[in-house]
Design an enzyme around this catalytic site. Structure first.
Site, PDB file in Angstrom:
ATOM      1  N   ARG A  63       0.807  -1.237   0.000  1.00  0.00           N
ATOM      2  CA  ARG A  63       0.000   0.000   0.000  1.00  0.00           C
ATOM      3  C   ARG A  63       0.834   1.278   0.000  1.00  0.00           C
ATOM      4  NH1 ARG A  63      -3.046  -3.268   3.305  1.00  0.00           N
ATOM      5  NH2 ARG A  63      -4.860  -4.042   2.190  1.00  0.00           N
TER       6      ARG A  63
ATOM      7  N   GLU B 127      12.757  18.472 -24.429  1.00  0.00           N
ATOM      8  CA  GLU B 127      11.916  18.840 -23.279  1.00  0.00           C
ATOM      9  C   GLU B 127      12.447  20.111 -22.616  1.00  0.00           C
ATOM     10  OE1 GLU B 127       9.046  17.464 -22.714  1.00  0.00           O
ATOM     11  OE2 GLU B 127       9.140  15.368 -23.351  1.00  0.00           O
TER      12      GLU B 127
ATOM     13  N   ASN C  61       2.568  20.316 -21.563  1.00  0.00           N
ATOM     14  CA  ASN C  61       2.223  19.501 -22.733  1.00  0.00           C
ATOM     15  C   ASN C  61       2.347  20.273 -24.041  1.00  0.00           C
ATOM     16  OD1 ASN C  61       1.670  17.079 -21.402  1.00  0.00           O
ATOM     17  ND2 ASN C  61      -0.310  17.876 -20.741  1.00  0.00           N
TER      18      ASN C  61
ATOM     19  N   HIS D 290       2.927  18.540 -27.336  1.00  0.00           N
ATOM     20  CA  HIS D 290       2.629  17.136 -27.092  1.00  0.00           C
ATOM     21  C   HIS D 290       1.355  16.637 -27.769  1.00  0.00           C
ATOM     22  CE1 HIS D 290       5.952  17.365 -24.362  1.00  0.00           C
ATOM     23  NE2 HIS D 290       5.804  16.118 -23.961  1.00  0.00           N
TER      24      HIS D 290
ATOM     25  N   HIS E 146       2.318  13.424 -29.423  1.00  0.00           N
ATOM     26  CA  HIS E 146       1.729  12.129 -29.069  1.00  0.00           C
ATOM     27  C   HIS E 146       1.077  11.479 -30.283  1.00  0.00           C
ATOM     28  CE1 HIS E 146       1.432  13.289 -24.553  1.00  0.00           C
ATOM     29  NE2 HIS E 146       2.497  12.544 -24.772  1.00  0.00           N
TER      30      HIS E 146
ATOM     31  N   HIS F  43      10.369   9.824 -28.021  1.00  0.00           N
ATOM     32  CA  HIS F  43       9.361  10.773 -27.548  1.00  0.00           C
ATOM     33  C   HIS F  43       9.786  12.227 -27.815  1.00  0.00           C
ATOM     34  CE1 HIS F  43       6.359  12.647 -25.035  1.00  0.00           C
ATOM     35  NE2 HIS F  43       7.327  13.239 -24.340  1.00  0.00           N
TER      36      HIS F  43
HETATM   37  N1  LIG Z   1       6.334  10.524 -15.343  1.00  0.00           N
HETATM   38  C1  LIG Z   1       6.421  11.538 -16.161  1.00  0.00           C
HETATM   39  O1  LIG Z   1       6.084  12.673 -15.831  1.00  0.00           O
HETATM   40  C2  LIG Z   1       6.958  11.299 -17.535  1.00  0.00           C
HETATM   41  C3  LIG Z   1       7.303  12.390 -18.348  1.00  0.00           C
HETATM   42  C4  LIG Z   1       7.858  12.139 -19.599  1.00  0.00           C
HETATM   43  C5  LIG Z   1       8.084  10.825 -20.003  1.00  0.00           C
HETATM   44  N2  LIG Z   1       7.744   9.782 -19.192  1.00  0.00           N
HETATM   45  C6  LIG Z   1       7.986   8.386 -19.582  1.00  0.00           C
HETATM   46  O2  LIG Z   1       9.382   8.200 -19.715  1.00  0.00           O
HETATM   47  C7  LIG Z   1       9.621   7.135 -20.618  1.00  0.00           C
HETATM   48  C8  LIG Z   1      10.750   7.521 -21.547  1.00  0.00           C
HETATM   49  O3  LIG Z   1      11.900   7.768 -20.781  1.00  0.00           O
HETATM   50  P1  LIG Z   1      13.365   7.868 -21.426  1.00  0.00           P
HETATM   51  O4  LIG Z   1      13.323   8.751 -22.600  1.00  0.00           O
HETATM   52  O5  LIG Z   1      14.296   8.154 -20.329  1.00  0.00           O
HETATM   53  O6  LIG Z   1      13.574   6.419 -22.051  1.00  0.00           O
HETATM   54  P2  LIG Z   1      14.095   5.030 -21.445  1.00  0.00           P
HETATM   55  O7  LIG Z   1      13.812   4.904 -20.031  1.00  0.00           O
HETATM   56  O8  LIG Z   1      13.561   3.995 -22.375  1.00  0.00           O
HETATM   57  O9  LIG Z   1      15.660   5.119 -21.671  1.00  0.00           O
HETATM   58  C9  LIG Z   1      16.158   5.229 -22.989  1.00  0.00           C
HETATM   59  C10 LIG Z   1      17.270   4.227 -23.272  1.00  0.00           C
HETATM   60  O10 LIG Z   1      18.490   4.712 -22.711  1.00  0.00           O
HETATM   61  C11 LIG Z   1      19.121   3.704 -21.932  1.00  0.00           C
HETATM   62  N3  LIG Z   1      19.859   4.418 -20.884  1.00  0.00           N
HETATM   63  C12 LIG Z   1      19.336   5.064 -19.827  1.00  0.00           C
HETATM   64  N4  LIG Z   1      20.285   5.728 -19.164  1.00  0.00           N
HETATM   65  C13 LIG Z   1      21.442   5.481 -19.794  1.00  0.00           C
HETATM   66  C14 LIG Z   1      22.792   5.900 -19.596  1.00  0.00           C
HETATM   67  N5  LIG Z   1      23.111   6.750 -18.614  1.00  0.00           N
HETATM   68  N6  LIG Z   1      23.731   5.442 -20.433  1.00  0.00           N
HETATM   69  C15 LIG Z   1      23.398   4.620 -21.474  1.00  0.00           C
HETATM   70  N7  LIG Z   1      22.154   4.212 -21.736  1.00  0.00           N
HETATM   71  C16 LIG Z   1      21.191   4.639 -20.898  1.00  0.00           C
HETATM   72  C17 LIG Z   1      17.976   2.853 -21.466  1.00  0.00           C
HETATM   73  O11 LIG Z   1      18.415   1.559 -21.109  1.00  0.00           O
HETATM   74  C18 LIG Z   1      17.067   2.855 -22.684  1.00  0.00           C
HETATM   75  O12 LIG Z   1      17.487   1.899 -23.618  1.00  0.00           O
HETATM   76  C19 LIG Z   1       8.317   6.860 -21.327  1.00  0.00           C
HETATM   77  O13 LIG Z   1       7.788   5.637 -20.873  1.00  0.00           O
HETATM   78  C20 LIG Z   1       7.431   8.032 -20.927  1.00  0.00           C
HETATM   79  O14 LIG Z   1       6.065   7.668 -20.853  1.00  0.00           O
HETATM   80  C21 LIG Z   1       7.189  10.015 -17.962  1.00  0.00           C
HETATM   81 ZN   LIG Z   2       7.273  14.911 -23.053  1.00  0.00          ZN
END
Ligand SMILES: NC(=O)c1ccc[n+]([C@@H]2O[C@H](COP(=O)([O-])OP(=O)(O)OC[C@H]3O[C@@H](n4cnc5c(N)ncnc54)[C@H](O)[C@@H]3O)[C@@H](O)[C@H]2O)c1
Ligand SMILES: [Zn+2]
Length: 365
Positions: free
Chosen positions: A120, A184, A244, A247, A251, A264
């Site tokens: 929880r 971003e 957004n 976005h 999206h 993204h």
């Molecule tokens: N919670 C929120 O507010 C919010 C906002 C924007 C995006 N997101 C989410 O975030 C996700 C995308 O995140 P992302 O762009 O970080 O992608 P990701 O987590 O897929 O990472 C991208 C790639 O980089 C690799 N990687 C990560 N750190 C590394 C490093 N230091 N050195 C080498 N490789 C590395 C990972 O293994 C992966 O293959 C999506 O699922 C999206 O929905 C969430």
């Molecule tokens: Zn974004």
């Protein structure tokens, strides 16, 4: 090193960004949460752990229990969450346990969701390793997983106890991921911070070469913007919408290309180009401002070619889950450094913007 305080109705925490944070993580977390609990879990991916695990582990007296999530959106699922919660129980996790999400946005979102539901709810700390996660997803407490029907459809809001964004880990991030994440920051600057826009214009070479000072400047400013918006609207009922910007079409592009060909941030890059067109047509920005912002977006590119039709993109905008009650909410920049939300963007306006974007995608080098 810079520390940014985030205050929301549900939580107060610090986001620290700078070099050398991983090696000193345990004492830093201890300071943030009081005392390290008996069971500390680290959720990470095998690749990130192989690259950086030794740095993080060194600062812990008792080694944390490491949980692995393979890289990729297809593992951001309820099935992964079930497996991970079971592993936590089997490893002696209890209500006092702490979880550290050590990875990109996927690890962060899944880790936060795990923390929100395990027994929880337990505390968690974000240690983001992608630029996108450092400037965006690790701050604000949106956590969750995907369903086959769509992205991020199951989740919650749970703020972390602290965020440690170590710039050194970006050293191994693939260039394309770095550039996509920087979109971003471009977005954040355009909607809220003229000085950040100027800095990113003037120092693109240093930022892209991962100069630590330049990166820290951009990351800290981006976090400040996110923290400020989240402070005023933790649950995205109003002002948080401005984040957004770019976005709606972004999206739609991701959806129309089945989340396969575009990162993204790249989709958001094109989405911002489309949104600039709407702003220009409505006169909230001048022609010169539009040119300047488009140039900035492309200086953190290259953005990928687009192999989609306007019709496909437009169809995908209809299912944007952020459209409350069918209203097409749309964020528009007002000059450079400010933005507002409008609710009356019509289909023709959107179509013209998407067509403009597709023309730019054909002509961009
Ligand atoms: N919670 C929120 O507010 C919010 C906002 C924007 C995006 N997101 C989410 O975030 C996700 C995308 O995140 P992302 O762009 O970080 O992608 P990701 O987590 O897929 O990472 C991208 C790639 O980089 C690799 N990687 C990560 N750190 C590394 C490093 N230091 N050195 C080498 N490789 C590395 C990972 O293994 C992966 O293959 C999506 O699922 C999206 O929905 C969430
Ligand atoms: Zn974004």
């Amino acid at each position: 090193m810079q520390t940014i305080r985030v205050e929301t109705p549900s939580a107060k925490y610090e986001v620290v960004t700078g070099s050398g944070l991983l090696e000193t993580l345990a004492p830093r977390i201890e300071r943030a949460v009081g005392r390290l609990p008996r069971r500390v879990f680290v959720l990470t991916s095998p690749e990130i752990w192989a690259l950086w695990g030794h740095c993080m582990e060194r600062s812990f007296g008792d080694a944390p229990v490491v949980l692995f999530l393979p890289a990729g959106e297809r593992y951001k699922t309820i099935a992964s969450v079930e497996r991970l919660t079971r592993e936590m129980v089997q490893a002696g996790g209890d209500r006092g346990s702490l979880l550290i999400a050590f990875g990109g946005g996927i690890v962060g979102d899944v880790g936060g969701f795990l923390a929100a539901i395990f027994m929880r709810g337990i505390s968690y700390v974000q240690v983001p390793t992608t630029l996108l996660a450092q400037v965006d997803s690790s701050v604000g407490g949106k956590v969750g997983v995907n369903l086959p029907e769509g992205k991020n459809l199951v989740g919650n809001f749970l703020q972390p106890c602290a965020v440690f964004a170590d710039i050194d880990v970006l050293g191994t991030l693939p260039d394309r991921e770095l550039r996509a994440g920087l979109m971003e920051s471009v977005k954040a600057g355009i909607i809220r911070d003229r000085a950040l826009v100027r800095f990113m214009e003037e120092h693109a070479d240093e930022v892209l070469a991962r100069d630590a000072k330049a990166l820290e400047r951009v990351i800290a400013a981006s976090i400040r913007i996110k923290a400020d918006v989240v402070r005023r609207d933790e649950r995205e009922s109003g002002p948080r919408m401005v984040l957004n910007w770019g976005h709606t079409v972004g999206h739609a592009l991701e959806q129309a290309t089945h989340y396969k060909t575009m990162l993204h941030g790249e989709a958001v890059g094109w989405g911002m180009v489309a949104a600039l067109h709407v702003a220009r047509m409505r006169g909230t920005i001048t022609g010169a401002q539009m040119e300047r912002m488009e140039k900035l977006i492309h200086s953190y590119g290259p953005l990928p070619k687009l192999k989609v039709s306007a019709a496909r993109v437009l169809a995908a905008t209809g299912s944007d889950k952020k459209n409350v009650g069918g209203v097409r909410r749309f964020v528009l920049p007002v000059g450079i450094g400010d933005a507002g939300v409008v609710e009356d963007v019509g289909p023709e306006e959107l179509e013209a913007a998407v067509k403009y974007m597709l023309v730019r995608a054909r002509t961009a080098s």
